[in-house]
Design an enzyme around this catalytic site. Structure first.
Site, PDB file in Angstrom:
ATOM      1  N   ALA A  49       0.806  -1.228   0.000  1.00 19.24           N
ATOM      2  CA  ALA A  49       0.000   0.000   0.000  1.00 19.24           C
ATOM      3  C   ALA A  49       0.834   1.271   0.000  1.00 19.24           C
ATOM      4  CB  ALA A  49      -0.935  -0.005   1.209  1.00 19.24           C
ATOM      5  N   ASN A  50       2.150   1.149  -0.121  1.00 16.53           N
ATOM      6  CA  ASN A  50       3.005   2.329  -0.071  1.00 16.53           C
ATOM      7  C   ASN A  50       3.213   2.989  -1.426  1.00 16.53           C
ATOM      8  OD1 ASN A  50       4.480  -0.199  -0.419  1.00 16.53           O
ATOM      9  ND2 ASN A  50       6.302   1.090  -0.606  1.00 16.53           N
ATOM     10  N   SER A  51       2.753   2.348  -2.518  1.00 16.58           N
ATOM     11  CA  SER A  51       2.945   2.940  -3.839  1.00 16.58           C
ATOM     12  C   SER A  51       1.934   2.360  -4.829  1.00 16.58           C
ATOM     13  CB  SER A  51       4.369   2.695  -4.350  1.00 16.58           C
ATOM     14  OG  SER A  51       4.593   1.303  -4.554  1.00 16.58           O
ATOM     15  N   GLY A  52       1.837   2.993  -6.000  1.00 15.52           N
ATOM     16  CA  GLY A  52       1.046   2.465  -7.096  1.00 15.52           C
ATOM     17  C   GLY A  52      -0.423   2.270  -6.773  1.00 15.52           C
ATOM     18  N   GLY A  54      -1.843   0.106  -4.854  1.00 15.33           N
ATOM     19  CA  GLY A  54      -2.097  -0.105  -3.431  1.00 15.33           C
ATOM     20  C   GLY A  54      -2.246   1.194  -2.666  1.00 15.33           C
ATOM     21  N   SER A 179      -3.220 -10.178 -13.376  1.00 18.22           N
ATOM     22  CA  SER A 179      -2.790  -9.395 -14.537  1.00 18.22           C
ATOM     23  C   SER A 179      -3.228 -10.104 -15.808  1.00 18.22           C
ATOM     24  CB  SER A 179      -1.266  -9.231 -14.546  1.00 18.22           C
ATOM     25  OG  SER A 179      -0.802  -8.760 -15.803  1.00 18.22           O
ATOM     26  N   TYR A 204       6.625 -14.225 -14.448  1.00 16.99           N
ATOM     27  CA  TYR A 204       5.605 -13.281 -13.999  1.00 16.99           C
ATOM     28  C   TYR A 204       4.224 -13.769 -14.426  1.00 16.99           C
ATOM     29  CZ  TYR A 204       2.879  -9.075 -13.240  1.00 16.99           C
ATOM     30  OH  TYR A 204       1.900  -8.197 -12.803  1.00 16.99           O
TER      31      TYR A 204
END
Length: 323
Positions: A49-52, A54, A179, A204
């Site tokens: 949750a710290n970037s993007g 999230g 994805s 991935y």
């Protein structure tokens, strides 16, 4: 100087042409609007949750007055993100709690879940969002290929260890971020750790297909409970997920410009997980995949019940839930 400019123009033109071929000009994404007290009294865990996506999702949930637990590996980045979110959420907002979680370490996952189960009386929504994309070949603390370990196995264990708390809550939800690149992979049951051959793009895609198969089998396991689980594909979003992709120096400014035109913003990318986390439209819906807030039809390999059960059993053994 003129040579450098010419090279930059040629490379940049190629990047723009490639982007146009791969990603048609995106339609404007309509941002969801919910009453400001929609998530009041509800506790939500968002991994990464710290970037993007999230961070954007956490910000929207905070505005809806949720108690948001930011489960992050980088605590300094999480603190900075939380400060940003609080400043943007307005006077009537929920609560932000920061917890350390490293999905590349099963020990860290267990410690996190032990703390959550001890401190939290209930858990309304779990969003399995964090991920790593096409990194060089490395292994997790427990010896798993990094993409499979973080994107699938870490969240697999996390979800299992929080299931009792989710079941104890009223109509709780699990949201799994996958994805569309799942289409280009398959689950290599003979070499899940890619020790024989490592193709970072394939690995991935394999991990994102594993997310979908996990969702399918988990929905089956949760039948008869008040817990639902759904997956989503957010599309191409401007985040730090692609930080391991090497872009020629001269092409970077043009690539950035192209991303502004062709890729979603993190807030736009967060709309479908927000929809699955709090919309009454999906109350009781389980085992599905969504894109742009609508149910998405998946390829046959993502709805293979036998493969899903086989992956489930193997994953349980890999993370130490079964002999």
């Amino acid at each position: 100087m003129s040579t450098a400019v010419l090279i930059a123009a040629v490379v940049g033109g190629g990047v723009l042409l490639l982007m146009r071929r791969l990603f048609p000009r995106r339609k404007a994404v309509k941002l969801l609007q919910y009453p400001t007290d929609t998530m009041c009294g509800k506790t939500v865990i968002v991994t990464g949750a710290n970037s993007g996506i999230g961070k954007a999702l956490a910000g929207e949930l905070l505005k809806l007055r949720a108690r948001v637990i930011m489960a992050c590996r980088d605590l300094r980045s999480a603190e900075d993100a939380a400060q940003d979110l609080r400043s943007q959420a307005g006077p009537e907002q929920g609560e932000v709690v920061i917890k350390h979680l490293d999905l590349a370490s099963l020990r860290s996952v267990r410690n996190f879940c032990e703390e959550i189960n001890k401190e939290e009386p209930k858990l309304d929504v779990l969003v399995n969002n964090a991920g790593i994309y096409q990194c060089p070949y490395t292994k997790t603390e427990d010896g798993f290929e990094m993409q499979f370990g973080v994107n699938h196995l870490g969240h697999f264990l996390l979800t299992h260890l929080l299931l009792d708390l989710l079941k104890a809550s009223s109509h709780s939800r699990i949201v799994v971020v996958s994805s569309k690149l799942y289409k280009y992979g398959h689950v290599n049951f003979d070499d899940l750790n890619s020790e024989g051959n490592y193709d970072k793009a394939f690995c991935y895609s394999q991990s994102k297909l594993a997310n979908l198969l996990f969702t399918l089998e988990l929905a089956h396991q949760l039948e008869g409970t008040a817990v639902t689980v759904n997956a989503l594909t957010p599309g191409m979003v401007r985040t730090r997920l692609g930080r391991h992709i090497q872009i020629p120096l001269l092409a970077k400014p043009l690539f950035h410009l192209a991303s502004l035109v062709f890729l979603k913003s993190p807030l736009e990318g967060a709309q479908t997980p927000l929809y699955l986390a709090c919309s009454p439209e999906v109350e009781g819906v389980s085992g599905k995949c969504f894109a742009n807030c609508e149910e998405e039809e998946l390829m046959a390999k993502a709805t293979d019940k036998q493969a899903a059960k086989k992956l489930w059993d193997i994953s349980r053994r890999m993370v130490g839930l079964a002999e």
